[in-house]
Design a protein around this motif. Structure first.
Motif, short mmCIF file in Angstrom:
data_model
loop_
_atom_site.label_atom_id
_atom_site.label_comp_id
_atom_site.label_asym_id
_atom_site.label_seq_id
_atom_site.Cartn_x
_atom_site.Cartn_y
_atom_site.Cartn_z
N PHE A 9 0.60 -1.15 -0.10
CA PHE A 9 0.10 0.02 0.10
C PHE A 9 0.70 1.12 0.07
CE2 PHE A 9 -3.72 -2.36 0.99
CZ PHE A 9 -4.97 -2.21 0.45
N ILE A 27 -5.44 3.16 -4.84
CA ILE A 27 -6.04 2.90 -4.16
C ILE A 27 -6.55 1.09 -3.39
CG2 ILE A 27 -6.06 3.31 -1.48
CD1 ILE A 27 -3.44 3.26 -2.33
N THR A 30 -5.83 -1.84 -5.63
CA THR A 30 -4.89 -2.68 -3.92
C THR A 30 -5.87 -3.43 -3.73
OG1 THR A 30 -3.34 -1.08 -5.19
CG2 THR A 30 -3.23 -1.89 -3.35
N GLN A 31 -7.29 -1.86 -2.28
CA GLN A 31 -8.04 -2.56 -1.69
C GLN A 31 -9.07 -3.98 -2.51
OE1 GLN A 31 -10.48 0.27 0.17
NE2 GLN A 31 -8.55 1.69 -0.55
#
Length: 276
Positions: A9, A27, A30-31
Motif C-alpha cells: 500500500f 489504492i 489494491t484494496q
C-alpha cells in the motif's frame, strides 16, 4: 493487514500520488485485490499525509519563499514580494474552488464515483488528456509574474475533477496549467505546491474517520511502516516525474492509463463494494 500488504500500500500510494496516473484509483484497485474494505477514508488520507510531507521537504525552499513573500507583502507592501504574494493567492483560490466543488461532487455522486466503469473511464480520459498536452499543445511562457486569477480559477476547476478515482490530481493540474499557457517549470511548481493545502484540508475534513477502529483494523506497526514507505516512494515519484517532464515523456503515462483502464473494466467485478 499483514506487514507485506502495508508495504505494498505504501509503495502504491507513494509512487502514484504525484505521477499523472491517479493514486486514488490505484489504492481502490489494491484494496479490491487484497479484499479490504477500510472504515471511512482514514487510511487513504493517512497515506496522503506521508506524500504531502514528501512535497514539503522536497519543495521547502519554494514553499518558504511563497509564505515569506506573502506575509512580507501584506505587512510591508514591498514590490519585490508582490509576485510571491499573488502566487500564494493563486494557490489559495484554486484550493478553495477544489474544496467546495469537490465536496459537492463527492456528496452528490458518492459511491458512484468508485465503480469499475467510472474508474476505467476516468483513466481513459486522463490518458487522452496527457497525449493531447504533449503532442498537440504548444507550451506557453507564463510564469508566476504573468499568471492571473482566471488561471487559478480554471486550474482549481480542473483539480476538482480529481475527486473521481482515475482522474489524477497532479495530472489534471499539470494539464490545465499547461493549457492556460504556463511554462513547464511554473506548471510543475504550481501543481506540487497545490497538493499541500488540498491534502491537508482533506485530512482535516476526515478527522472523524481517525479512530481506534482504524488502529485495530490495520495495526500500529503496519500504519508506521506504510507511512514511512509512502514517504520514501513519494520522494522517488516526485524526482521521477520532474525528470520525465524534462524529457517530455507523458505519452508513456497515457499508455499506462489505457492499459490499466482496460484491466479495471474487464477484470474487476462491478458488483464489488468499494467503500473506501
Amino acid at each position: 493487514m499483514t506487514l507485506f500488504e502495508a508495504i505494498i500500500f505504501g509503495i502504491i500510494q507513494g509512487i502514484t500520488e504525484f505521477l499523472p496516473v491517479s493514486s486514488t484509483a490505484h489504492i481502490v484497485i489494491t484494496q479490491l485485490l487484497f479484499g479490504y474494505t477500510f472504515p471511512g477514508l482514514a487510511f487513504e488520507i493517512y497515506l496522503h499525509l506521508a506524500s504531502v510531507l514528501a512535497v514539503i521537504m522536497y519543495f521547502w525552499r519554494d514553499l518558504w519563499n511563497v509564505i515569506q513573500g506573502f506575509f512580507k507583502f501584506i505587512f510591508k507592501q514591498s514590490k519585490e514580494d508582490r509576485v510571491q504574494f499573488y502566487f500564494g493567492i493563486y494557490i489559495l483560490v484554486a484550493t478553495a474552488i477544489t474544496g467546495v466543488l469537490g465536496k459537492l461532487l463527492t456528496d452528490t455522486m458518492g459511491e458512484g464515483l468508485k465503480t469499475p466503469g467510472m474508474i476505467a473511464g476516468a483513466l481513459t480520459v486522463t490518458g487522452f488528456a496527457l497525449i493531447f498536452i504533449e503532442r498537440f499543445h504548444k507550451t506557453g511562457d507564463k510564469n508566476e509574474k504573468s499568471m492571473t486569477f482566471l488561471d487559478a480559477i480554471i486550474v482549481g476547476l480542473g483539480q476538482t475533477l480529481a475527486v473521481i478515482p482515475g482522474i489524477s490530481r497532479s495530472g489534471s493540474t499539470l494539464v490545465v496549467s499547461l493549457l492556460r499557457g504556463l511554462d513547464r517549470e511554473t506548471a510543475v511548481r504550481y501543481s506540487f505546491l497545490l497538493a499541500i493545502p488540498v491534502i491537508l484540508g482533506s485530512s482535516v475534513l476526515a478527522l472523524d474517520d481517525f479512530s481506534a477502529e482504524m488502529l485495530t483494523y490495520i495495526g500500529p506497526l503496519n500504519l508506521f511502516v506504510s507511512f514511512v514507505v509512502t514517504f520514501f516512494f513519494s520522494i522517488l515519484g516526485i524526482i521521477w516525474l520532474i525528470d520525465f517532464l524534462k524529457k517530455s515523456k507523458l505519452i508513456y503515462f497515457a499508455i499506462y492509463c489505457f492499459v490499466l483502464a482496460l484491466l479495471v473494466y474487464t477484470m474487476i467485478d462491478p458488483d464489488t463494494v468499494m467503500d473506501v
